[in-house]
Design an enzyme around this catalytic site. Structure first.
Site: not given
Length: 331
Positions: A176-178
């Protein structure tokens, strides 16, 4: 015949013009990309120590590889093992100049319960703000860093240094969002460096906006450099599976799209074998036929833009080893 030149960045010399002592000293200097063990501490100019959202004391870092603070990387560059020095860090290179734009005056009707001067509030961005003034009808908040506008003094000693590739191993994950995944790995024991980037795509040198379009084939990923003498690849997998839902296809939580798909991207046959066993155990424990999380050999990894590197640490979240503060992914 042209003379032969040797040395690392900032350390270049004509071989025929330097003696053995100078040559050894030059080649032992810490260069960008080296892993360095250092011991350092910070204080204000009046001698007061203070806490930071990153570790002090004995730490390891990949010079120029992010994490901690840029002024530490800059100070260590070109030092030798055993060398120590005191460095004065001006505000612009420390926590920035004080910015009056990072304040706001609000009506008391927007106050979150009982507040007083000194109360720390959490903004919707995840940043923290301090109540600095109050009147009958309004209050003022300030979300400048605590030490904005302050010069610092740093004592630093280089304990050891080596080429990173001779000491560290690389692992790559997407979940997902890093931003949040990177902070989780920053906190992990044995992790020396992290960077956010883009993996498993078909377009060279993609930008953030191109990846977000879903047209490049990349997923937001985090690449980790870790010390195998301090942590194991299986430990990193445990952290990773604790940070994502392996049953969600093409997304994590509210972040949806192929650019947010999860994956474990192994770098060698040993990592592949460990990951395959980990996946098999997860599938068995969850009573599934397969996981949505990809398991593939890593393809080319592209670094994300500077503003995405250690994003949550820069926003004030705790990046110290084994910190337990809840990671808040915002943007």
């Amino acid at each position: 015949m042209n003379p032969r030149w040797e040395g690392g960045p900032g350390c270049v010399f004509q071989a025929s013009g330097w003696g053995t002592k100078e040559r050894r000293r030059c080649l032992s200097m810490v260069a960008v990309g080296d892993v360095a063990g250092v011991e350092y501490s910070l204080r204000t100019e009046d001698g007061s120590p203070f806490e930071t959202r990153f570790d002090q004391g004995r730490v390891k870092l990949v010079v120029g590889g992010g994490g901690f603070a840029p002024f530490l990387h800059n100070a260590v560059l070109k030092m030798e093992p055993g060398e120590e020095k005191e460095v004065t860090v001006p505000p612009k290179d420390a926590f920035g100049e004080y910015d009056p734009e990072l304040t706001a005056t609000l009506g008391m009707d927007s106050a979150p319960g009982d507040i007083s001067v000194g109360t720390v509030l959490q903004l919707w961005t995840g940043q923290k703000a301090t109540v600095t003034e109050m009147s009958g009808e309004s209050f003022k908040i300030d979300w400048n860093p605590d030490l904005a506008g302050t010069s610092l003094v740093m004592d630093v000693k280089v304990l050891e240094a080596a080429k990173a590739e001779s000491v560290l191993k690389t692992a790559t994950f997407a979940g997902g969002c890093f931003w949040g995944l990177e902070l989780a790995f920053q906190r992990a024991k044995g992790v020396v460096s992290t960077k956010a980037g883009y993996a498993q795509g078909v377009v060279k040198n993609p930008t953030y906006s191109e990846v977000c379009s879903g047209k490049t084939g990349h997923t937001e990923a985090v690449q980790v450099l870790y010390d195998p003498s301090e942590t194991k690849y299986a430990d990193l997998l445990t952290i990773f599976f604790g940070r994502h839902d392996p049953t969600q296809v093409n997304g994590q939580g509210n972040d949806k799209g192929t650019q947010y798909r999860a994956g474990v991207y192994f770098h060698d046959e040993q990592q592949k074998a460990v990951a395959e066993k980990f996946f098999a155990d997860e599938i068995s424990a969850r009573r599934l036929k397969k996981l949505a999380t990809e398991l593939e050999e890593v393809r080319e990894f592209y670094d994300a833009e500077d503003e995405h590197q250690q994003y949550l640490q820069k926003g004030g979240q705790d990046a110290r080893k084994e910190a337990t503060e809840t990671i808040r992914c915002y943007g």
